[in-house]
Scaffold this motif. Structure first.
Motif, PDB file in Angstrom:
ATOM      1  N   ILE A  55       5.827  13.188   4.166  1.00  0.00           N
ATOM      2  CA  ILE A  55       4.869  12.328   3.490  1.00  0.00           C
ATOM      3  C   ILE A  55       4.280  11.398   4.535  1.00  0.00           C
ATOM      4  O   ILE A  55       5.006  10.712   5.256  1.00  0.00           O
ATOM      5  N   ARG A  60       2.471   1.770  -3.459  1.00  0.00           N
ATOM      6  CA  ARG A  60       1.501   2.327  -4.410  1.00  0.00           C
ATOM      7  C   ARG A  60       1.318   3.821  -4.191  1.00  0.00           C
ATOM      8  O   ARG A  60       1.241   4.607  -5.140  1.00  0.00           O
ATOM      9  N   GLN A  61       1.227   4.222  -2.921  1.00  0.00           N
ATOM     10  CA  GLN A  61       1.065   5.644  -2.593  1.00  0.00           C
ATOM     11  C   GLN A  61       2.275   6.443  -3.073  1.00  0.00           C
ATOM     12  O   GLN A  61       2.130   7.502  -3.682  1.00  0.00           O
ATOM     13  N   LEU A  62       3.480   5.944  -2.820  1.00  0.00           N
ATOM     14  CA  LEU A  62       4.699   6.648  -3.224  1.00  0.00           C
ATOM     15  C   LEU A  62       4.860   6.684  -4.740  1.00  0.00           C
ATOM     16  O   LEU A  62       5.304   7.677  -5.301  1.00  0.00           O
ATOM     17  N   ARG A  63       4.462   5.600  -5.419  1.00  0.00           N
ATOM     18  CA  ARG A  63       4.530   5.586  -6.882  1.00  0.00           C
ATOM     19  C   ARG A  63       3.634   6.661  -7.467  1.00  0.00           C
ATOM     20  O   ARG A  63       4.002   7.349  -8.423  1.00  0.00           O
ATOM     21  N   ALA A  64       2.445   6.817  -6.891  1.00  0.00           N
ATOM     22  CA  ALA A  64       1.513   7.842  -7.371  1.00  0.00           C
ATOM     23  C   ALA A  64       2.091   9.239  -7.156  1.00  0.00           C
ATOM     24  O   ALA A  64       1.970  10.106  -8.022  1.00  0.00           O
ATOM     25  N   LEU A  65       2.727   9.467  -6.014  1.00  0.00           N
ATOM     26  CA  LEU A  65       3.332  10.770  -5.735  1.00  0.00           C
ATOM     27  C   LEU A  65       4.538  11.038  -6.634  1.00  0.00           C
ATOM     28  O   LEU A  65       4.768  12.164  -7.061  1.00  0.00           O
ATOM     29  N   LYS A  87       0.836  -1.205   0.000  1.00  0.00           N
ATOM     30  CA  LYS A  87       0.000   0.000   0.000  1.00  0.00           C
ATOM     31  C   LYS A  87       0.873   1.259   0.000  1.00  0.00           C
ATOM     32  O   LYS A  87       0.585   2.236  -0.709  1.00  0.00           O
ATOM     33  N   GLN A  88       1.937   1.251   0.787  1.00  0.00           N
ATOM     34  CA  GLN A  88       2.844   2.394   0.852  1.00  0.00           C
ATOM     35  C   GLN A  88       3.566   2.591  -0.476  1.00  0.00           C
ATOM     36  O   GLN A  88       3.742   3.721  -0.934  1.00  0.00           O
ATOM     37  N   LEU A 117       2.639   8.147   5.231  1.00  0.00           N
ATOM     38  CA  LEU A 117       2.411   6.855   4.591  1.00  0.00           C
ATOM     39  C   LEU A 117       1.218   6.148   5.226  1.00  0.00           C
ATOM     40  O   LEU A 117       1.061   6.164   6.441  1.00  0.00           O
ATOM     41  N   GLY A 118       0.398   5.541   4.373  1.00  0.00           N
ATOM     42  CA  GLY A 118      -0.812   4.852   4.832  1.00  0.00           C
ATOM     43  C   GLY A 118      -0.540   3.460   5.340  1.00  0.00           C
ATOM     44  O   GLY A 118       0.467   2.903   5.364  1.00  0.00           O
TER      45      GLY A 118
END
Length: 99
Positions: free
Chosen positions: A96, A9-14, A6-7, A98-99
């Motif tokens: 940042i 994916r979040q960082l890739r989007a950012l 999940k983290q 992270l979720g």
């Protein structure tokens, strides 16, 4: 610190919208490149890097070497670009979450 799926994916989007701030050329990963990446990670936590055509390293090899030198996590490797993440200890930047 290993990142969860999940983290990542979040960082890739950012990281998608970032421009490369570290360029690795024919000298490959040097101390100067590592210092530049350290400063960028301290200021931004998430950076994008690019590997130029003259480099003898593949993008994955350059990402792994640089991540090991600066104590960061490789977020993603695509083509000639890769993203690195490392939490910053600076108090004067927006961190940042992270979720």
């Amino acid at each position: 610190m290993a990142l969860t799926g999940k983290q990542v994916r979040q960082l890739r989007a950012l990281a998608h919208h970032l421009n490369p701030v570290v360029h690795i050329g024919k000298a490959d990963v040097t101390d100067a490149i590592a210092k530049q990446a350290e400063e960028a990670l301290d200021a931004h936590e998430l950076i994008k890097c690019s590997v130029q055509d003259g480099s003898l390293l593949s993008c994955r090899e350059a990402a792994d070497q640089l991540a090991e030198l600066v104590g960061a996590e490789v977020v993603q490797v695509i083509g000639h670009r890769f993203s690195l993440y490392r939490a910053s200890s600076r108090k004067d930047i927006e961190h940042i979450k992270l979720g």
